[in-house]
Design an enzyme around this catalytic site. Structure first.
Site, PDB file in Angstrom:
ATOM      1  N   ARG A   1      -8.715  -1.427  -7.311  1.00 21.41           N
ATOM      2  CA  ARG A   1      -9.403  -1.769  -6.212  1.00 21.41           C
ATOM      3  C   ARG A   1     -10.347  -0.442  -5.793  1.00 21.41           C
ATOM      4  O   ARG A   1     -11.058  -0.629  -4.492  1.00 21.41           O
ATOM      5  CB  ARG A   1      -8.646  -2.077  -5.007  1.00 21.41           C
ATOM      6  CG  ARG A   1      -7.971  -3.394  -5.427  1.00 21.41           C
ATOM      7  CD  ARG A   1      -7.114  -3.838  -4.135  1.00 21.41           C
ATOM      8  NE  ARG A   1      -6.009  -4.626  -4.550  1.00 21.41           N
ATOM      9  CZ  ARG A   1      -4.978  -4.988  -3.568  1.00 21.41           C
ATOM     10  NH1 ARG A   1      -5.040  -4.452  -2.478  1.00 21.41           N
ATOM     11  NH2 ARG A   1      -4.011  -5.628  -4.202  1.00 21.41           N
TER      12      ARG A   1
ATOM     13  N   LYS B   1       4.762 -12.892 -11.127  1.00 21.87           N
ATOM     14  CA  LYS B   1       4.402 -12.218  -9.836  1.00 21.87           C
ATOM     15  C   LYS B   1       4.276 -13.357  -9.001  1.00 21.87           C
ATOM     16  O   LYS B   1       3.516 -14.269  -9.410  1.00 21.87           O
ATOM     17  CB  LYS B   1       3.247 -11.675  -9.948  1.00 21.87           C
ATOM     18  CG  LYS B   1       2.815 -10.895  -8.436  1.00 21.87           C
ATOM     19  CD  LYS B   1       1.688 -10.160  -8.491  1.00 21.87           C
ATOM     20  CE  LYS B   1       1.145  -9.888  -7.353  1.00 21.87           C
ATOM     21  NZ  LYS B   1       0.086  -8.597  -7.241  1.00 21.87           N
TER      22      LYS B   1
ATOM     23  N   GLU C   1       2.498   0.547  -9.426  1.00 23.93           N
ATOM     24  CA  GLU C   1       1.204  -0.099  -9.934  1.00 23.93           C
ATOM     25  C   GLU C   1       0.118   0.452  -9.198  1.00 23.93           C
ATOM     26  O   GLU C   1       0.034   0.121  -7.932  1.00 23.93           O
ATOM     27  CB  GLU C   1       1.735  -1.612  -9.591  1.00 23.93           C
ATOM     28  CG  GLU C   1       0.446  -2.490  -9.643  1.00 23.93           C
ATOM     29  CD  GLU C   1       0.713  -3.849  -9.070  1.00 23.93           C
ATOM     30  OE1 GLU C   1       1.863  -4.302  -8.924  1.00 23.93           O
ATOM     31  OE2 GLU C   1      -0.258  -4.538  -8.719  1.00 23.93           O
TER      32      GLU C   1
HETATM   33  C1  3PG Z   1      -1.239  -6.073  -2.605  1.00 26.51           C
HETATM   34  O1  3PG Z   1      -2.133  -7.097  -2.648  1.00 26.51           O
HETATM   35  O2  3PG Z   1      -1.844  -5.171  -2.386  1.00 26.51           O
HETATM   36  C2  3PG Z   1       0.061  -6.312  -2.809  1.00 26.51           C
HETATM   37  O3  3PG Z   1       0.392  -7.637  -3.196  1.00 26.51           O
HETATM   38  C3  3PG Z   1       0.724  -5.407  -2.103  1.00 26.51           C
HETATM   39  O4  3PG Z   1       0.759  -6.264  -0.784  1.00 26.51           O
HETATM   40  P1  3PG Z   1       1.456  -5.738   0.527  1.00 26.51           P
HETATM   41  O5  3PG Z   1       0.766  -4.663   1.057  1.00 26.51           O
HETATM   42  O6  3PG Z   1       1.627  -6.874   1.503  1.00 26.51           O
HETATM   43  O7  3PG Z   1       2.858  -5.117  -0.104  1.00 26.51           O
END
Ligand code: 3PG
Length: 217
Positions: free
Chosen positions: A49, A133, A45
């Site tokens: 961002r 999710k 994924e």
């Molecule tokens: C995010 O918001 O980047 C994902 O949910 C992953 O979160 P994490 O860095 O806590 O695994």
């Protein structure tokens, strides 16, 4: 809505952990995807961002079709459309607005929408989303919260994401209503920046090994 379950289920079933990555340099995307595949993980994924995210999705989709590349942090219909035309095989959102759901339902690319409360879970289920999710997993009650939804809402299976670690992942995966988990620990930004791809393969291999053998209905 289109076959959210069938298409997404194949990807989520095959991977106990979906690596969530924030890519600053699209040139690293191919090597990253190869490193994950070498460790036995066949999905990624890429969060929308960074300016490089769409380029990374396009490159992975074109160069490494063996890995299912998804777009994460999809917040708007415009981002949904862009992700779909860039080759994303699935989209992931931290929540689910009506406009985003409309965009998903008009697209051939399936959505893994985010939910945090039983009411949000039920609203999504009404629209046919049996895979959701659970976000932000740790902040929203963690393993106890997901477990508490298994009996009253057995039709939904979750991909808990947000604060999940290599240590907590197996306990999430042992729950009957968890199909997989998501997390950034498999491909940490620091390892990406230092091009430690063998380290990422090592983490991916440990993540792939978290599979709970007995498949859940
Ligand atoms: C995010 O918001 O980047 C994902 O949910 C992953 O979160 P994490 O860095 O806590 O695994």
């Amino acid at each position: 809505m289109r076959d959210q379950n069938r298409v997404l289920q194949t990807v989520l079933d095959a991977n106990p952990v979906i690596p969530v990555v924030t890519i600053e340099d699209p040139d690293l995307a191919v090597e990253l995807a190869r490193a994950l595949l070498a460790g036995g993980i066949s999905a990624i994924e890429v969060t929308l961002r960074t300016a490089a995210a769409i380029e990374a999705i396009k490159t992975i989709a074109k160069t490494i079709p063996e890995i299912a590349v998804g777009a994460g942090t999809v917040l708007t219909p415009a981002q949904y459309a862009l992700a779909a035309t860039s080759g994303a095989r699935f989209c992931v959102a931290p929540g689910a607005s009506p406009a985003l759901l409309d965009a998903a339902e008009a697209s051939a690319v399936p959505l893994l929408p985010g939910a945090m409360t039983p009411t949000e879970v039920l609203s999504l289920l009404e629209r046919g989303y049996r895979l959701q999710k659970f976000f932000p997993a740790e902040a929203a009650g963690g393993i106890a919260m997901v477990q508490a939804m298994a009996s009253p809402i057995p039709a939904v299976r979750f991909c808990p994401t947000g604060g999940v670690t290599a240590q907590s992942a197996f306990r999430y995966l042992s729950l009957p209503n968890v199909i997989c988990v998501g997390g950034s620990w498999v491909a940490p930004e620091t390892m990406l920046q230092s091009r430690d791809f063998s380290g990422i393969t090592h983490l991916a291999s440990a993540a792939a090994g978290l599979r709970v053998r007995e498949r859940k209905a």
